[in-house]
Design an enzyme around this catalytic site. Structure first.
Site, PDB file in Angstrom:
ATOM      1  N   ASP A 162      -9.927   1.126  -2.113  1.00 17.74           N
ATOM      2  CA  ASP A 162      -8.482   1.236  -1.444  1.00 17.74           C
ATOM      3  C   ASP A 162      -7.533   1.776  -2.503  1.00 17.74           C
ATOM      4  O   ASP A 162      -7.444   1.455  -3.498  1.00 17.74           O
ATOM      5  CB  ASP A 162      -7.976  -0.295  -1.187  1.00 17.74           C
ATOM      6  CG  ASP A 162      -6.784  -0.195  -0.188  1.00 17.74           C
ATOM      7  OD1 ASP A 162      -6.138   0.836  -0.141  1.00 17.74           O
ATOM      8  OD2 ASP A 162      -6.425  -1.208   0.319  1.00 17.74           O
ATOM      9  N   GLU A 164      -6.448   4.140   4.119  1.00 15.84           N
ATOM     10  CA  GLU A 164      -6.944   4.537   2.647  1.00 15.84           C
ATOM     11  C   GLU A 164      -8.078   3.755   2.173  1.00 15.84           C
ATOM     12  O   GLU A 164      -8.274   3.746   1.064  1.00 15.84           O
ATOM     13  CB  GLU A 164      -5.770   4.632   1.827  1.00 15.84           C
ATOM     14  CG  GLU A 164      -4.956   3.141   1.704  1.00 15.84           C
ATOM     15  CD  GLU A 164      -3.866   2.951   2.622  1.00 15.84           C
ATOM     16  OE1 GLU A 164      -3.051   2.232   1.894  1.00 15.84           O
ATOM     17  OE2 GLU A 164      -3.983   3.695   3.805  1.00 15.84           O
TER      18      GLU A 164
END
Length: 445
Positions: free
Chosen positions: A177, A220
């Site tokens: 992440d 993301e």
């Protein structure tokens, strides 16, 4: 008009009649195809397993094994799913034709064949094959980053789990992440954010093996499944990726200028030995470790400690966990020791020599930067700060890196009101790093 995309296609013709094969070879080669000939089931499967075949012409009736039985065997093997098959026969038995089409044949041509009709049907089958492959790729690929999308990633990982269980080897799963990514979108816009995502996907793919499975889970968040990998090997691969991203400048266009931005990623890693039963459970556990990485400072890899990577690999797990716990422990004040050490592949003597060189080369940077700012020589100041930023990252002085990066951005944007405050922060962080090196390596200075 149907248009084919490849310059050359390979056709495998299978027929026990050699004269038929020679005639097919002549017609197909004149049409620009590469042609392979097989007069038996055995030679046909040798070609299928060793050569990239684009289309198969298969005689309906063969001695020993019928064309239908060969067709069934080919369709039972998923690795040949993409190959169009055109059946050929002199028989007018409609039931056999229907049976072939129901078994998965793409078309049927009577013998003796009309060359123009055969070539037209062959071309149509190849065009359909290409369109099918393209549609499957679109359905399985993330439109922006071109890695597997979430659905495709899950499907491929489940296949990897089955393979791991069959072959009795461990499987590792990592979640990634990007840190503070919302700030990139908010400051530079979503177009720049998309460019950063594409660049991270490139780095992610390059950091792992060709047969590891890479996917974008959403936003993301990305994930990688590593087959036949110990926890130590998986950890090292994740760390390579994390450090490569951290040290990679991403060029974006902002306010009519080209700027360089740096982003980091947090990683959660789990591993499991057969029997492996649940993809969702592994993903959930990896996500939990990712949360731990973010809670403990971000830009780091956290490994699950409650599971063994494989039976008998307790030593590897303990070593990896030791690396995780020590990776961000500062042996030198202001320096994340393990990060700098990893940048020189674990060579402690070399790393210590590099720290000495840093002390000698950058010991007077504060004096020089202050002088350039006082004289408003912002180009020289930015050169000094930009260089310091890059070297700070390479030795693991991440707080100094962040401080230098902030001053570098301000100098690039000529935000003069921020110079003094940001310079004080760089001064403080650099002084801490230099003092730490001096305390630990006084005998070498």
């Amino acid at each position: 008009m149907n248009v084919l995309h490849k310059d050359s296609y390979t056709i495998l013709a299978v027929d026990d009649a050699k004269d038929s094969l020679l005639l097919l070879e002549c017609d197909l080669q004149q049409a620009g195809y590469d042609v392979l000939l097989a007069d038996s089931t055995e030679s046909a499967f040798e070609y299928l397993k060793s050569t990239q075949i684009d289309l198969l012409l298969l005689d309906m009736y063969m001695p020993g094994q019928t064309g239908l039985s060969i067709l069934m065997k080919i369709k039972a093997d998923s690795q040949f799913d993409h190959i169009p098959i055109i059946m050929m026969s002199a028989s007018n038995d409609e039931d056999q034709v229907v049976a072939a089409l129901e078994l998965g044949a793409n078309d049927y041509v009577n013998k003796p064949y009309n060359s123009k009709i055969l070539l037209a049907r062959l071309k149509n089958s190849l065009v359909l094959m290409e369109k099918t492959i393209q549609l499957e790729a679109l359905a399985n690929t993330d439109f922006l980053t071109k890695v597997n999308n979430r659905g495709s990633f899950e499907s491929m990982v489940n296949k990897a789990i089955n393979q791991a269980n069959r072959e009795k080897h461990a499987l590792a799963l990592a979640m990634f992440d990007l840190d503070f990514f919302k700030k990139v979108n908010d400051k530079y816009g979503h177009e720049s954010g998309d460019k950063a995502l594409v660049e991270f996907a490139r780095i992610l793919t390059a950091s792992f093996r060709d047969y590891d499975v890479v996917g974008r889970i959403g936003g993301e968040e990305f994930a990688v499944c590593m087959l036949n990998s110990t926890i130590k090997e998986a950890f090292n691969a994740c760390e390579r990726c994390r450090q490569l991203l951290m040290n990679s400048a991403i060029q974006i266009e902002f306010d009519g200028k080209i700027e360089e931005i740096y982003i980091t990623v947090s990683v959660g890693l789990v591993s499991e030995a057969p029997p492996i039963n649940d993809y969702d459970d592994m993903l959930r556990r990896a996500d939990h470790m990712l949360y731990q990485a973010k809670e403990n400072g971000r830009n780091r890899t956290y490994v699950e400690q409650s599971k063994l990577a494989d039976k008998g690999s307790k030593e590897d797990m303990e070593q990896a966990n030791s690396e995780v716990s020590n990776a961000h422990q500062c042996v030198f004040s202001g320096i994340t020791y393990q990060v700098g050490l990893d940048n020189v592949l674990g060579d402690k003597d070399l790393f210590h020599d590099i720290l000495v060189m840093f002390y000698q080369d950058h010991g007077r940077d504060i004096e020089h930067i202050e002088q350039a700012l006082r004289q408003k020589d912002y180009q020289q100041a930015q050169h000094l700060v930009h260089t310091l930023k890059g070297v700070a990252s390479s030795i693991g002085a991440m707080e100094l890196f962040d401080a230098a990066k902030a001053l570098d951005v301000a100098l690039n944007d000529r935000q003069e009101s921020q110079f003094q405050t940001l310079f004080i922060d760089v001064n403080s962080k650099l002084t801490e790093v230099l003092s730490g090196i001096q305390q630990k390596l006084a005998n070498k200075l």
